[in-house]
Design a protein around this motif. Structure first.
Motif, short mmCIF file in Angstrom:
data_model
loop_
_atom_site.label_atom_id
_atom_site.label_comp_id
_atom_site.label_asym_id
_atom_site.label_seq_id
_atom_site.Cartn_x
_atom_site.Cartn_y
_atom_site.Cartn_z
N HIS A 411 -65.57 23.76 8.57
CA HIS A 411 -66.62 23.32 9.50
C HIS A 411 -66.69 24.32 10.64
CE1 HIS A 411 -69.32 20.68 11.64
NE2 HIS A 411 -68.57 20.79 12.73
N GLY A 412 -67.90 24.79 10.92
CA GLY A 412 -68.06 25.75 12.01
C GLY A 412 -67.30 27.03 11.78
N GLY A 413 -67.11 27.40 10.51
CA GLY A 413 -66.41 28.64 10.19
C GLY A 413 -64.90 28.53 10.23
N ARG A 414 -64.37 27.34 10.50
CA ARG A 414 -62.91 27.17 10.58
C ARG A 414 -62.47 26.11 9.59
NH1 ARG A 414 -61.01 29.45 15.31
NH2 ARG A 414 -59.09 28.25 15.17
N VAL A 415 -61.27 26.26 9.07
CA VAL A 415 -60.74 25.29 8.13
C VAL A 415 -60.45 23.98 8.85
CG1 VAL A 415 -58.32 26.00 8.43
CG2 VAL A 415 -59.06 24.97 6.27
N THR A 416 -60.71 22.87 8.19
CA THR A 416 -60.43 21.54 8.74
C THR A 416 -59.05 21.07 8.26
OG1 THR A 416 -61.43 20.43 6.84
CG2 THR A 416 -62.90 21.00 8.68
N GLU A 417 -58.58 19.98 8.86
CA GLU A 417 -57.32 19.40 8.38
C GLU A 417 -57.45 18.98 6.93
OE1 GLU A 417 -54.26 19.25 9.66
OE2 GLU A 417 -55.14 20.59 11.16
N ARG A 418 -58.61 18.45 6.59
CA ARG A 418 -58.86 18.08 5.19
C ARG A 418 -58.76 19.31 4.30
NH1 ARG A 418 -61.97 14.35 2.08
NH2 ARG A 418 -63.36 15.33 0.56
N GLY A 419 -59.32 20.44 4.77
CA GLY A 419 -59.25 21.67 3.99
C GLY A 419 -57.82 22.14 3.78
N ARG A 420 -56.97 22.02 4.83
CA ARG A 420 -55.56 22.42 4.68
C ARG A 420 -54.85 21.53 3.67
NH1 ARG A 420 -54.05 26.28 8.03
NH2 ARG A 420 -55.28 26.67 9.91
N LYS A 421 -55.17 20.24 3.71
CA LYS A 421 -54.56 19.33 2.74
C LYS A 421 -54.99 19.68 1.32
CE LYS A 421 -53.93 14.38 1.81
NZ LYS A 421 -54.27 13.00 2.25
N MET A 422 -56.27 20.02 1.16
CA MET A 422 -56.78 20.41 -0.16
C MET A 422 -56.07 21.66 -0.66
SD MET A 422 -60.80 19.67 0.64
CE MET A 422 -61.45 20.45 -0.81
N ALA A 423 -55.88 22.64 0.22
CA ALA A 423 -55.22 23.88 -0.19
C ALA A 423 -53.78 23.62 -0.60
CB ALA A 423 -55.28 24.90 0.95
N ASP A 424 -53.11 22.69 0.08
CA ASP A 424 -51.70 22.44 -0.17
C ASP A 424 -51.46 21.70 -1.48
OD1 ASP A 424 -49.03 22.81 0.90
OD2 ASP A 424 -48.94 20.62 1.07
N ILE A 425 -52.48 21.03 -2.00
CA ILE A 425 -52.32 20.28 -3.25
C ILE A 425 -52.10 21.21 -4.43
CG2 ILE A 425 -53.59 18.82 -4.90
CD1 ILE A 425 -54.70 17.31 -2.48
N GLY A 426 -52.69 22.41 -4.37
CA GLY A 426 -52.40 23.39 -5.42
C GLY A 426 -53.31 23.33 -6.62
N VAL A 427 -54.52 22.80 -6.45
CA VAL A 427 -55.52 22.86 -7.50
C VAL A 427 -56.81 23.38 -6.87
CG1 VAL A 427 -54.58 21.03 -8.96
CG2 VAL A 427 -56.15 20.43 -7.11
N HIS A 428 -57.82 23.63 -7.68
CA HIS A 428 -59.10 24.10 -7.16
C HIS A 428 -59.62 23.13 -6.11
CE1 HIS A 428 -63.37 25.16 -7.04
NE2 HIS A 428 -63.05 26.30 -7.62
N PRO A 429 -60.24 23.63 -5.04
CA PRO A 429 -60.72 22.73 -3.98
C PRO A 429 -61.59 21.59 -4.47
CG PRO A 429 -60.85 25.00 -3.24
CD PRO A 429 -60.43 25.05 -4.68
N ARG A 430 -62.38 21.81 -5.49
CA ARG A 430 -63.20 20.72 -6.03
C ARG A 430 -62.31 19.59 -6.57
NH1 ARG A 430 -68.50 21.42 -7.12
NH2 ARG A 430 -69.43 23.47 -6.83
N LEU A 431 -61.26 19.98 -7.27
CA LEU A 431 -60.36 18.98 -7.85
C LEU A 431 -59.54 18.31 -6.75
CD1 LEU A 431 -59.15 20.79 -11.09
CD2 LEU A 431 -61.18 19.40 -10.71
#
Length: 819
Positions: A411-431
């Motif tokens: 959001h606004g060019g910066r990663v959100t907390e939700r985005g960090r959680k998605m990255a940490d799960i270790g699958v494609h962001p869609r999944l």
């Protein structure tokens, strides 16, 4: 330490590697297959090799594939005379064998990426080895870029070593800040290349299709190699489907199929010395970083699989391509690991010269959504500051960032907390999005089951009914089922316990919701003319099991080369309710005013992306934009053009052509562009197509006459001739035409000019037929009239034919009858 390490050629350059890392902090090591760069060098850097000086420390080795991780860890542990998990361990997604004494840890590049995001300082790690960097996997390129950042900003003492069997060392050295390059020669085992192209022509690969005749030829070459040589045979094929087909052609041979989704047991069996002769059929996973004991012959199909991404439609697929020269060299090298060997290439030496030097890097081919999320989490959303060998394509990055915004990861060019959680799960962001949001609806475990299956690459023989595949893996005890259970457990643990929410019960509802959450733009509705339309606007077709559904959540789809529609490979039957929940961000309601299929469209429509849900007519809407759209599509032929209207338009066109400004152009394009000027107020009264035919076009065209001019002064409609008749001028040609009977022009020695342009006079017989054409009337009376008179006066004796037409009186009448 087992004595075998002393036979590895790389031992001679280990001091150079240690010295380069000590002085420069970075180095590039190039070495052919079988030299020990993957195994001996990390052990030496950790201080575990007697007689090879090193300051010691903890070493992380990053490999591009899980099978290579297991193989490298197993080989290093064997050299130390230990089991994996003691001084040498490994970590792959869902499996970790590391102990308190571990000095060398082998990991996948994906595991390394997530570790760098969580622990960028890499406390306790002294050296990171990026092995097989030539393969240009996206995770490896990204991890190396992050490591370079870490050295510059956080850990200048961290040492980086890039190793490869075949690569452009100069580019890697430059990327690492001018790193020293160390090279070692290969093992003494020679590999003889045998060219074995098919005798008969075979069709080149197309999409995923490989000519069965070519696969039969490969199996024949395998049998030939078995008959001619000793030792096991390693055969490279492009994909899992081809492994199975060639295996069925070798029913009397001990066959192992090795690929990225093969079970750990199969991988371990391939990496162990077998009983009896074996044929190991493998994809490109066996190209590097591992030695398969007993192999002395390689049969190479020369084919590989590469990803292709249709960023506009959000559809990815694999295509079969010719392997590069570098890949062919890696594959051939597998035959010379233990003794002299042979590499059979199923193509000719001439074809080899035309192969590309290296395979394309994944960053140029892949969906970059996960890469963009990793970059955003690193604090560089545009990836502009990352030290990458090749920059990401701009179009792919734009598509990736748009996807991340839609997922709420950025959001606004910066990663959100939700985005960090998605990255940490270790699958494609869609999944990751489907797991996080789906867990609130169906529970963590059931959401994890669906995402684990979506994350795997299903075999081509899998049912197109995703729910049927899910139920099959639940019951199964094959490698796919084992991987699925392991990944389900990992995802369940990674997510934890979300807040309680509504729970959907049936398998089809659960699967449909989670699949649609992962791919909302692939939600599809059946259309009347057959097939489906996805929310993205892409057309799709499905197999018999799904083709009659009203709604689908599409898990896997691809669009073949040259095809305008996608093929649903796996899908779930859903209803509109699930579609609306999962793709809520695509719901919109808007007024739609336009021209469609020859009629005015004015309605309020509700859509799910490109899928129309409902519509109601707009009674009092301003439909002028629709009328103008219709004129743009079909032209001014929509209007009713009377002969007077056409004639007036021709006069206007003459004025514009001869006089120019301020007379406007009146060609079709110009009239359409100026429609709001000359068709008002008639446009306001149009409600349907038929109303256009009621417009008085002549009256409307008169609005185009400049306020400062009179058209009668420039291009009069009629001209009076000597007989007193007022004859209409025809402006349809390049020059204005006056068509009049000869007798009506007697006494007229010169026709008038129109806007300086001479009239072209068409002289007609008394019956109105053309008799002569002239632009110089005086000349006609002198030179042409007598011939016309001689021809016509016998035919029309009641009409006057004077010898001197200049001196005669013009008339519309015939001669009076004699008594």
């Amino acid at each position: 330490m087992r004595p075998e390490w002393s036979e590895l050629p790389v031992r001679h350059v280990v001091p150079d590697v240690v010295g380069a890392l000590g002085s420069a902090g970075t180095a590039v090591l190039t070495a052919p297959p079988g030299t020990g760069k993957t195994t001996l060098v990390p052990l030496a850097l950790a201080g575990l090799v007697p007689g090879l000086f090193s300051s010691g420390g903890r070493v992380v080795v990053a490999e591009p594939r899980r099978i290579a991780v297991r193989a490298a860890a197993r080989r290093m542990a064997w050299l130390l005379g230990e089991k994996v998990g003691e001084r040498v361990g490994f970590t792959i997604r869902g499996e970790r064998q590391v102990g308190p004494r571990t000095r060398v840890e082998v990991v996948t590049t994906g595991v390394l990426l997530r570790r760098l995001q969580r622990e960028p300082e890499l406390d306790g790690i002294d050296v990171v080895v990026m092995d097989e960097c030539h393969e240009r996997h996206l995770d490896a390129d990204t991890a190396l870029a992050f490591l370079i950042d870490i050295r510059e900003a956080l850990r200048p003492d961290l040492r980086l070593l890039a190793t490869s069997a075949t690569t452009d060392a100069t580019r890697w050295a430059r990327l690492l800040g001018g790193a020293p390059v160390i090279h070692t020669e290969g093992a003494t085992h020679a590999v003889e290349i045998v060219w074995a192209p098919p005798v008969q022509p075979v069709a080149p690969p197309h999409g995923l299709r490989v000519d069965p005749a070519f696969l039969a030829h490969v199996s024949d070459v395998v049998r030939l190699a078995l008959a001619r040589h000793e030792g096991d045979v390693l055969c490279f094929l492009p994909g899992v489907s081809e492994l199975g087909r060639v295996a069925r052609m070798l029913p009397d041979v001990q066959v192992l199929e090795v690929h990225g989704q093969a079970s750990g047991a199969v991988q371990d069996a391939a990496l162990s010395r077998g009983v009896g002769r074996r044929v190991i059929l493998a994809t490109s996973v066996a190209e590097s970083s591992l030695t398969i004991p007993g192999v002395s012959v390689v049969v190479d199909s020369g084919l590989a699989r590469e990803p292709r991404m249709d960023h506009a439609r959000g559809l990815g697929s694999l295509v079969t391509v010719r392997a590069s020269k570098a890949s062919a060299a890696q594959r051939a090298g597998r035959a010379g690991r233990e003794r002299d060997g042979f590499a059979y290439r199923c193509w000719s030496a001439g074809e080899h010269e035309r192969l590309p030097e290296y395979a394309q890097p994944e960053i140029a081919l892949e969906d970059l959504t996960d890469f963009a999320l990793q970059a955003a989490c690193w604090g560089d959303p545009d990836a502009g500051g990352l030290a990458l060998l090749d920059p990401p394509p701009s179009g792919a990055m734009i598509a990736a960032r748009d996807t991340l915004i839609a997922l709420g990861a950025v959001h606004g060019g910066r990663v959100t907390e939700r985005g960090r959680k998605m990255a940490d799960i270790g699958v494609h962001p869609r999944l990751a999005r489907a797991l996080i949001d789906g867990a609130n609806q169906v529970g963590v475990r059931r959401a994890a089951e669906i995402v684990a299956l979506l994350a795997d690459r299903l075999p081509s023989s899998a049912s197109d009914d995703f729910v049927a595949v899910l139920r099959s893996v639940r019951r199964g005890n094959d490698s796919l089922s084992d991987r699925w259970r392991q990944e389900t457990r990992r995802l369940t643990q990674a997510l934890g316990s979300p807040p309680p929410g509504q729970r959907v019960g049936q398998d089809d509802q659960v699967a449909g919701l989670v699949v649609a959450l992962a791919y909302p733009e692939r939600v599809a509705r059946r259309r009347g003319e057959g097939g489906f339309v996805m929310a993205s606007g892409t057309g799709a077709v499905a197999g018999a099991g799904l083709s009659e559904a009203e709604w689908l959540a599409v898990a896997v789809a691809d669009r073949g080369v040259g095809s305008s529609v996608a093929r649903v490979r796996q899908g779930v039957v859903i209803d509109e309710g699930i579609a609306r929940i999962a793709a809520a961000a695509l719901l919109e309601e808007a007024e739609e005013i336009g021209w469609r299929r020859g009629e005015i469209l004015a309605r309020r429509v509700r859509r799910l992306g490109a899928i129309e849900l409902s519509s109601v007519p707009l009674v009092d809407a301003d439909v002028r934009p629709a009328v103008l759209d219709g004129l743009r599509q079909e032209g001014v032929a929509l209007l009713r053009w009377t002969s007077d209207a056409r004639a007036f338009r021709e006069r206007l066109a003459f004025c514009h052509r001869i006089v120019g400004e301020p007379w406007p152009p009146v060609d079709d394009t110009a009239l359409v562009d100026a429609a709001e000027q000359w068709l008002e107020p008639e446009l306001s009264r149009v409600r349907r197509r038929s109303d256009l035919a009621r417009i008085d076009v002549l009256a409307a065209l008169r609005r185009l006459v400049p306020w400062s001019a009179r058209i009668e002064d420039v291009a009069p409609e009629r001209v009076e001739v000597p007989s007193g008749s007022k004859i209409r001028i025809d402006y349809s040609g390049e020059r204005p035409v006056l068509a009049v009977k000869v007798q009506e022009l007697f006494g007229w020695d010169d026709a008038p000019r129109i806007a300086g342009v001479p009239l072209t006079v068409h002289l007609l017989s008394p019956a109105g037929r053309p008799a002569a054409v002239t632009s110089d009337l005086a000349s006609f009376w002198r030179e042409g009239y007598q011939a016309v008179r001689a021809e016509l006066r016998g035919r029309y004796p009641r009409h006057p034919w004077p010898e001197n037409p200049i001196g005669a009186t013009a008339t519309r009448r015939t001669n009076p009858r004699r008594a």
